[in-house]
Design an enzyme around this catalytic site. Structure first.
Site, PDB file in Angstrom:
ATOM      1  CG  ASP A 120       1.967  -3.246  10.644  1.00  0.00           C
ATOM      2  OD1 ASP A 120       2.848  -3.152   9.349  1.00  0.00           O
ATOM      3  OD2 ASP A 120       1.105  -4.351  10.209  1.00  0.00           O
ATOM      4  N   GLY A 174      -4.237   0.598  10.632  1.00  0.00           N
ATOM      5  CA  GLY A 174      -3.424   0.052  11.219  1.00  0.00           C
ATOM      6  C   GLY A 174      -2.864  -1.570  10.926  1.00  0.00           C
ATOM      7  NE  ARG A 175      -0.625  -5.151   7.830  1.00  0.00           N
ATOM      8  CZ  ARG A 175       0.097  -5.815   6.989  1.00  0.00           C
ATOM      9  NH1 ARG A 175       0.011  -7.238   6.792  1.00  0.00           N
ATOM     10  NH2 ARG A 175       1.612  -5.871   7.808  1.00  0.00           N
ATOM     11  CB  THR A 218       3.916   0.147   6.719  1.00  0.00           C
ATOM     12  OG1 THR A 218       1.943  -0.234   6.792  1.00  0.00           O
ATOM     13  CG2 THR A 218       4.999   0.038   7.899  1.00  0.00           C
ATOM     14  CB  ILE A 219       0.395   4.362   7.467  1.00  0.00           C
ATOM     15  CG1 ILE A 219      -0.511   3.390   6.758  1.00  0.00           C
ATOM     16  CG2 ILE A 219       0.179   5.017   5.877  1.00  0.00           C
ATOM     17  CD1 ILE A 219      -2.200   3.986   6.992  1.00  0.00           C
ATOM     18  CG  ASP A 220      -0.438  -0.769   9.053  1.00  0.00           C
ATOM     19  OD1 ASP A 220      -1.167   0.779   8.356  1.00  0.00           O
ATOM     20  OD2 ASP A 220      -0.386  -1.738   8.111  1.00  0.00           O
ATOM     21  N   GLY A 279       0.712  -1.209   0.325  1.00  0.00           N
ATOM     22  CA  GLY A 279       0.251   0.280   0.176  1.00  0.00           C
ATOM     23  C   GLY A 279       1.047   1.342  -0.011  1.00  0.00           C
ATOM     24  N   GLY A 299       7.018  -2.870   3.274  1.00  0.00           N
ATOM     25  CA  GLY A 299       6.507  -3.617   4.322  1.00  0.00           C
ATOM     26  C   GLY A 299       6.565  -4.971   4.653  1.00  0.00           C
ATOM     27  CG  ASP A 300       4.260  -7.119   6.915  1.00  0.00           C
ATOM     28  OD1 ASP A 300       3.846  -6.392   6.477  1.00  0.00           O
ATOM     29  OD2 ASP A 300       3.796  -8.827   6.873  1.00  0.00           O
ATOM     30  NE  ARG A 352      -0.422 -18.150  -2.378  1.00  0.00           N
ATOM     31  CZ  ARG A 352      -1.948 -18.070  -2.315  1.00  0.00           C
ATOM     32  NH1 ARG A 352      -1.399 -16.186  -2.383  1.00  0.00           N
ATOM     33  NH2 ARG A 352      -2.944 -18.435  -1.948  1.00  0.00           N
ATOM     34  NE  ARG A 372      -1.972   2.828   1.392  1.00  0.00           N
ATOM     35  CZ  ARG A 372      -3.438   2.166   0.711  1.00  0.00           C
ATOM     36  NH1 ARG A 372      -3.722   1.736   1.791  1.00  0.00           N
ATOM     37  NH2 ARG A 372      -3.254   1.608  -0.456  1.00  0.00           N
TER      38      ARG A 372
HETATM   39  O1  F6P Z   1      -0.673  -1.515   5.797  1.00  0.00           O
HETATM   40  C1  F6P Z   1      -1.273  -0.265   4.758  1.00  0.00           C
HETATM   41  C2  F6P Z   1      -2.765  -0.163   4.944  1.00  0.00           C
HETATM   42  O2  F6P Z   1      -3.267   0.875   4.573  1.00  0.00           O
HETATM   43  C3  F6P Z   1      -3.071  -1.371   6.252  1.00  0.00           C
HETATM   44  O3  F6P Z   1      -3.624   0.215   7.195  1.00  0.00           O
HETATM   45  C4  F6P Z   1      -4.951  -1.544   5.313  1.00  0.00           C
HETATM   46  O4  F6P Z   1      -5.420  -2.430   6.533  1.00  0.00           O
HETATM   47  C5  F6P Z   1      -4.988  -1.324   4.103  1.00  0.00           C
HETATM   48  O5  F6P Z   1      -3.457  -1.395   3.479  1.00  0.00           O
HETATM   49  C6  F6P Z   1      -5.023  -1.499   3.306  1.00  0.00           C
HETATM   50  O6  F6P Z   1      -5.275  -1.598   1.874  1.00  0.00           O
HETATM   51  P1  F6P Z   1      -5.864  -1.741   0.497  1.00  0.00           P
HETATM   52  O7  F6P Z   1      -5.179  -0.443   0.037  1.00  0.00           O
HETATM   53  O8  F6P Z   1      -5.698  -2.920  -0.199  1.00  0.00           O
HETATM   54  O9  F6P Z   1      -7.130  -1.202   0.636  1.00  0.00           O
END
Ligand code: F6P
Length: 417
Positions: free
Chosen positions: A183, A224-225, A179-181, A51, A156-157, A119, A329
């Site tokens: 984490d 924030g997952r 990552t904004i999270d 993301g 990120g991870d 994958r 984001r």
């Molecule tokens: O990992 C960044 C993040 O914005 C998370 O906080 C959120 O759960 C996810 O990505 C959302 O992903 P998408 O852009 O696929 O909706």
């Protein structure tokens, strides 16, 4: 949209920052080996994965400017994350291409959070089941074709997990934590996080005044997952009354008690910030959708509305919900993230030219260093429940939706945000 409930991640799938790992994994490497001299790096590729977040362009700029200006290294931009590596969408980045992008949100390269080369979804079987194949070899062919000596992966991870097979295949990958999270395991901070916290804090401040005027409970869901970093930090920064994070399961009775007393005997309004991964004690996370083609197929969302329903039912308060979602984001990085991104980008080049291989640039105790990229791949860093901000917030009377209270004499053990 119906929220679906799923199980929380197992302990083996996530890691608290304090989880024991061999010290050697997180220690800086000794380097360089003789074949890794600066002269052997003539061309690097750079991609942004997962993301997007504020500061991606600031990192691209820092990496590319340092490479071009200091080392005369050519820089190739790979479009849309690992997908560009698969599809051979790779283009030169000039000094001019990366000038004037420091403050720009998003990423000039494009990104993708649905692509893992090992994958890769190549189609769908009857019934809609995705068909996957491992196209790591195609990517490696493209890396060789373009004579890329090292790959800079900003992610990120999930992106580090995608990068791991390349490291194992002998490609030199240097990771930069995004990552904004906030984490990603192995670093105390990722760029993009502080801007997201700032945006969330501004939104919570606005909810504060309208909550006060209407004597309402305002519930605000933030991304924030599985980690509560954004909710915790923005919650404290905005003086929110209740902060719900995945690491501290909430109890309906505690919420009723706390919000009820604020509404009847207290100021008559309340601000509740909820991390999208927050979960009731004994319950499961609330998810918005599944994307089976994505490396991380679960998309969380909807817990804010669920929390609002609980508060409404238990306290009879007038409750409204806001979900900030992707607003967190977007947009320009704040100054702190521009600086962090610039430092990360510069350090990635610095360690690469020192001979580092398969390393992730990190910041630990305010010092920039690097760790084994494979250790961080696919690993999440959760909020320790003894985190300094939690301890301080509890001391000020903030509720975490549980029955814990601040105990006199308690001292915070962990201080990093
Ligand atoms: O990992 C960044 C993040 O914005 C998370 O906080 C959120 O759960 C996810 O990505 C959302 O992903 P998408 O852009 O696929 O909706």
């Amino acid at each position: 949209m119906h929220a679906v409930r799923v199980r929380p991640l197992a302990e083996s799938e996530t890691l608290h920052y304090s989880a024991a790992l061999p010290k050697s994994a997180l220690a800086p490497t000794s380097r360089p080996a003789p074949h890794m001299s600066p002269e052997s790096i003539r061309r690097i590729g750079i991609l942004t994965g997962g993301g997007d977040c504020p500061g991606l362009n600031a990192v691209i700029r820092a990496v590319a400017k340092t490479a071009i200006l200091q080392y005369r290294i050519e820089v190739l931009g790979i479009e849309d994350g690992f997908q560009g590596l698969i599809e051979d969408r790779i283009r030169p980045l000039s000094f001019r291409d990366v000038s004037g992008i420091l403050t720009r949100g998003g990423t000039i390269l494009g990104t993708n959070n649905r692509c893992n080369p090992s994958r890769w979804c190549t189609g769908f079987a009857a019934g809609g089941t995705p068909i996957f194949s491992d196209v790591t070899g195609t990517c490696i062919d493209n890396i060789r074709k373009h004579r890329i000596d090292a790959l800079i992966v900003i992610g990120g991870d999930g992106s580090m997990k995608c990068a791991a097979p390349f490291v194992e295949a002998g490609i030199n990958v240097i990771g930069i934590p995004k990552t904004i999270d906030n984490d990603l395991y192995g670093t105390e901070i990722t760029f993009g996080f502080l801007t997201a916290v700032n945006t969330a804090t501004e939104a919570l401040d606005r909810l504060h005044s309208t909550a006060d005027s209407h004597h309402r409970v305002m519930v605000c869901e933030v991304m924030g997952r599985n980690a509560g970093w954004i909710a915790l930090t923005a919650g404290v920064a905005s003086g929110s009354d209740m902060i719900l994070i995945p690491e501290i399961p909430f109890h309906e009775s505690a919420m009723e008690e706390f919000i009820g007393s604020r509404m009847s005997g207290g100021p008559g309004f309340a601000i509740v910030v909820v991390a999208e991964g927050a979960v009731a004690a004994g319950g499961q996370q609330t998810i918005a959708r599944f994307d089976p083609t994505s490396p991380d197929p679960v998309r969380l969302g909807g817990i804010g509305e669920r929390v609002a329903e609980i508060i409404r039912a238990r306290t009879k308060a007038d409750v409204r919900t806001t979900a900030l979602g992707h607003v967190l984001r977007g947009g320009a990085p704040i100054a702190a993230d521009r600086i962090l991104a610039t430092n990360f980008g510069y350090h990635a080049l610095a360690i690469l030219l020192e001979g580092a291989r398969g390393r992730l640039v990190v910041r630990e105790n305010n010092v920039f260093s690097d760790v084994d990229l494979l250790v961080s791949a696919g690993r999440q860093r959760l909020v320790p429940t003894d985190h300094a901000l939690i301890t301080a917030a509890r001391a000020l009377g903030t509720s975490f939706g549980d029955h814990e209270v601040h105990r006199l004499g308690t001292r915070a053990q962990s201080t990093t945000v």
